[in-house]
Design a protein around this motif. Sequence first.
Motif, PDB file in Angstrom:
ATOM      1  N   GLY A  33      15.768  -4.507   3.820  1.00  0.00           N
ATOM      2  CA  GLY A  33      15.144  -3.923   2.639  1.00  0.00           C
ATOM      3  C   GLY A  33      14.270  -2.727   2.978  1.00  0.00           C
ATOM      4  N   ILE A  34      13.491  -2.837   4.049  1.00  0.00           N
ATOM      5  CA  ILE A  34      12.650  -1.715   4.465  1.00  0.00           C
ATOM      6  C   ILE A  34      13.519  -0.543   4.923  1.00  0.00           C
ATOM      7  N   GLY A  35      14.535  -0.845   5.739  1.00  0.00           N
ATOM      8  CA  GLY A  35      15.422   0.210   6.222  1.00  0.00           C
ATOM      9  C   GLY A  35      16.119   0.937   5.089  1.00  0.00           C
ATOM     10  N   GLY A  36      16.604   0.187   4.107  1.00  0.00           N
ATOM     11  CA  GLY A  36      17.268   0.808   2.975  1.00  0.00           C
ATOM     12  C   GLY A  36      16.329   1.672   2.153  1.00  0.00           C
ATOM     13  N   SER A  37      15.087   1.213   1.962  1.00  0.00           N
ATOM     14  CA  SER A  37      14.122   1.959   1.157  1.00  0.00           C
ATOM     15  C   SER A  37      13.748   3.291   1.801  1.00  0.00           C
ATOM     16  N   ILE A  38      13.755   3.338   3.141  1.00  0.00           N
ATOM     17  CA  ILE A  38      13.325   4.546   3.841  1.00  0.00           C
ATOM     18  C   ILE A  38      14.496   5.456   4.206  1.00  0.00           C
ATOM     19  N   TYR A  39      15.621   4.873   4.629  1.00  0.00           N
ATOM     20  CA  TYR A  39      16.693   5.685   5.220  1.00  0.00           C
ATOM     21  C   TYR A  39      17.938   5.819   4.354  1.00  0.00           C
ATOM     22  N   ALA A  40      18.216   4.839   3.497  1.00  0.00           N
ATOM     23  CA  ALA A  40      19.458   4.865   2.718  1.00  0.00           C
ATOM     24  C   ALA A  40      19.345   5.836   1.543  1.00  0.00           C
ATOM     25  N   PRO A  41      20.468   6.245   0.948  1.00  0.00           N
ATOM     26  CA  PRO A  41      20.407   7.109  -0.235  1.00  0.00           C
ATOM     27  C   PRO A  41      19.518   6.501  -1.313  1.00  0.00           C
ATOM     28  N   ILE A  42      18.694   7.335  -1.916  1.00  0.00           N
ATOM     29  CA  ILE A  42      17.668   6.855  -2.843  1.00  0.00           C
ATOM     30  C   ILE A  42      18.275   6.211  -4.086  1.00  0.00           C
ATOM     31  N   GLU A  43      19.543   6.523  -4.406  1.00  0.00           N
ATOM     32  CA  GLU A  43      20.181   5.938  -5.590  1.00  0.00           C
ATOM     33  C   GLU A  43      20.285   4.415  -5.498  1.00  0.00           C
ATOM     34  N   GLY A  44      20.302   3.879  -4.292  1.00  0.00           N
ATOM     35  CA  GLY A  44      20.417   2.430  -4.127  1.00  0.00           C
ATOM     36  C   GLY A  44      19.102   1.720  -3.934  1.00  0.00           C
ATOM     37  N   VAL A  45      17.997   2.380  -4.299  1.00  0.00           N
ATOM     38  CA  VAL A  45      16.674   1.839  -3.992  1.00  0.00           C
ATOM     39  C   VAL A  45      16.420   0.487  -4.646  1.00  0.00           C
ATOM     40  N   TRP A  46      16.983   0.260  -5.843  1.00  0.00           N
ATOM     41  CA  TRP A  46      16.703  -1.001  -6.537  1.00  0.00           C
ATOM     42  C   TRP A  46      17.308  -2.190  -5.789  1.00  0.00           C
ATOM     43  N   LEU A  47      18.448  -1.990  -5.159  1.00  0.00           N
ATOM     44  CA  LEU A  47      19.025  -3.050  -4.334  1.00  0.00           C
ATOM     45  C   LEU A  47      18.101  -3.364  -3.163  1.00  0.00           C
ATOM     46  N   TRP A  48      17.578  -2.325  -2.527  1.00  0.00           N
ATOM     47  CA  TRP A  48      16.752  -2.540  -1.340  1.00  0.00           C
ATOM     48  C   TRP A  48      15.418  -3.198  -1.680  1.00  0.00           C
ATOM     49  N   VAL A  49      14.804  -2.820  -2.806  1.00  0.00           N
ATOM     50  CA  VAL A  49      13.517  -3.434  -3.133  1.00  0.00           C
ATOM     51  C   VAL A  49      13.694  -4.893  -3.565  1.00  0.00           C
ATOM     52  N   ILE A  55      11.197   9.891  -6.363  1.00  0.00           N
ATOM     53  CA  ILE A  55      11.055   9.027  -7.535  1.00  0.00           C
ATOM     54  C   ILE A  55       9.694   9.294  -8.185  1.00  0.00           C
ATOM     55  N   ASP A  56       9.638   9.318  -9.513  1.00  0.00           N
ATOM     56  CA  ASP A  56       8.375   9.593 -10.196  1.00  0.00           C
ATOM     57  C   ASP A  56       7.416   8.414 -10.033  1.00  0.00           C
ATOM     58  N   GLY A  97       0.775  -1.218   0.000  1.00  0.00           N
ATOM     59  CA  GLY A  97       0.000   0.000   0.000  1.00  0.00           C
ATOM     60  C   GLY A  97       0.813   1.277   0.000  1.00  0.00           C
ATOM     61  N   TRP A  98       1.992   1.254   0.662  1.00  0.00           N
ATOM     62  CA  TRP A  98       2.684   2.514   0.919  1.00  0.00           C
ATOM     63  C   TRP A  98       4.033   2.682   0.229  1.00  0.00           C
ATOM     64  N   LEU A  99       4.651   1.597  -0.249  1.00  0.00           N
ATOM     65  CA  LEU A  99       5.993   1.742  -0.826  1.00  0.00           C
ATOM     66  C   LEU A  99       6.033   2.749  -1.986  1.00  0.00           C
ATOM     67  N   PRO A 100       5.100   2.706  -2.948  1.00  0.00           N
ATOM     68  CA  PRO A 100       5.170   3.708  -4.016  1.00  0.00           C
ATOM     69  C   PRO A 100       5.084   5.143  -3.499  1.00  0.00           C
ATOM     70  N   THR A 101       4.223   5.374  -2.487  1.00  0.00           N
ATOM     71  CA  THR A 101       4.099   6.721  -1.919  1.00  0.00           C
ATOM     72  C   THR A 101       5.384   7.140  -1.210  1.00  0.00           C
ATOM     73  N   ILE A 102       5.975   6.204  -0.463  1.00  0.00           N
ATOM     74  CA  ILE A 102       7.247   6.489   0.215  1.00  0.00           C
ATOM     75  C   ILE A 102       8.307   6.895  -0.798  1.00  0.00           C
ATOM     76  N   LEU A 103       8.418   6.124  -1.881  1.00  0.00           N
ATOM     77  CA  LEU A 103       9.444   6.404  -2.881  1.00  0.00           C
ATOM     78  C   LEU A 103       9.161   7.703  -3.635  1.00  0.00           C
TER      79      LEU A 103
END
Length: 395
Positions: free
Chosen positions: A289-305, A242-243, A231-237
Motif C-alpha cells: 500500500g505504501i509503495g503503490g501510494s508513492i511510486y505507482a500511477p496516481i490513478e490507482g491511489v484508491w486501491l493502494w490506500v 491530488i487536491d 501525518g504525511w499521506l495527504p501531503t504526499i498525495l
Amino acid sequence: MTGKTSRQQSRNAIMMFLGMMLVALNLRPALTSVGPVLKTIGDSLSLSSVGQGVLTTLPVLLLGLAAPIAPRAARKLGMERAVLAALIILGVALAARPYLGVSGLFLGTAVAGGCIGVMSVLLPGIVKRDFPESASLMTGIYTAALCTGAAVAAGATEPLRLAFGNAWHPALAFWAIPVVIAAVVWWLQLDGKQVPKAPRAPKKSLFKDTLAWQIAFYMGLQSSLAYTIFGWLPTILQDRGIDAVNAGLALSVSILMQVPSAIAAPWIASHMRDQRAMVVLVMLAILIGIGGSIYAPIEGVWLWVVLLGLGQGGAFSIALTLLAIRARDAETAARLSGMAQSVGYTMAALGPLFVGILHEKFDSWNVAGGFLGLIAIGAIIAGLGAGRRRYVLDQ
C-alpha cells in the motif's frame, strides 16, 4: 433487591461500555486532524518540511514518554479518574493549541499526545478488569472505535477548514468538542463509586525479557508506519497532484478500512497455531500500500490506500492482542502494555520526523518511501519473534 442489583450492574456495564467507546473515538483525532491541513499550517506559519515533521512527531513521542505516568496516576487517582483527568487536559489542549502561535501549537500538540498516551495504557486494563469474559471482543470493538475516530478527523478537517472560511484554526479546535462529550459521559458513569487502585508493580522487570522487547519493537515499528501515514499521506498525495480535499478523503478512507481488519485479524489469528502468519500478511499489505501510494500511477491511489488501511488495522489490532495473550495474568498484561507502548511509541516518533528530514534533503518522496519499506521489514522480523506462542517472564 437482587433484581435491583442486577439492573444496577447492567446499567453500570452499559455506561462503562459507552464511556469507553467515546474515549476510544478521541484517541486519534488530535493526530489525524493535522495531516490534511499540514501544508496550510506550514504555509501560514512558515514551517519547513522538518518543522512539519516535528509537528507530526511530537504527539507520537509523547505517547511513549507519557506511558510510564499512567500506572502512577492510576495508583494515586484510580484508573477511571486518571482517564477523566487526561480527557479534561486533552480537551483544553485541543481547544487552545491553534490560537497560541507556533510555540502554542507545538506545546498543545505535545500535551495532547501525552494525554492520549496515558489513556492508551489505562484502557486495556479497564477492559480486562470489567469485561474479563469478553476481553478479546471488547478490544476489537475498542480498536474499531479508535480507527473510526481517526478516520472521521482525517476526512472532515479539510472540509471544516473550508466551511470556516479557509481558516485552519477553528478546524483543529473543533476536535475538542467530542472530547468534552466523552469527558461528561465518563464522569457520569463514575457515579460516586469507589475506584479500585492499581496494584504496585512487582520488582521483576520486563525490560530483561526478550519476548517483551520483541513485542515492543513490533508495536513501535508498525506504529511508526501508522503515524507517518497519518501525518504525511495527504501531503504526499497533494504533491502527486491530488487536491487537498481528496487527499484528506484518501487518508480517511484508508483509516476507515482499518475497522474491519482490526476486528477480523485477531479473530482469524486465534484459529491459527500462532500469530506469525498474520503478522507477515498484514505487514505485506502495508508495504504494498505504501509503495503503490508513492511510486505507482496516481490513478490507482484508491486501491493502494484501501490495501494500506486493511494492513494497518490488522497490524495494530494484532499488536494490542499480543499485549494480552503474551501475559499469563491481567497484572502482567497491564505492565507489558505500559512497557511496550512506552518503548514502542517513543521509537515510532522517529518515523514522521525522519520522513520530513528525508523529504527536505532530497525534495522527493522516493527516498522516504525506501525508508518506510525498511521499517516494514523490521516490523516483520520483530513480529515473527513476538508472534510465537510464548509468555513473557517465563524462564
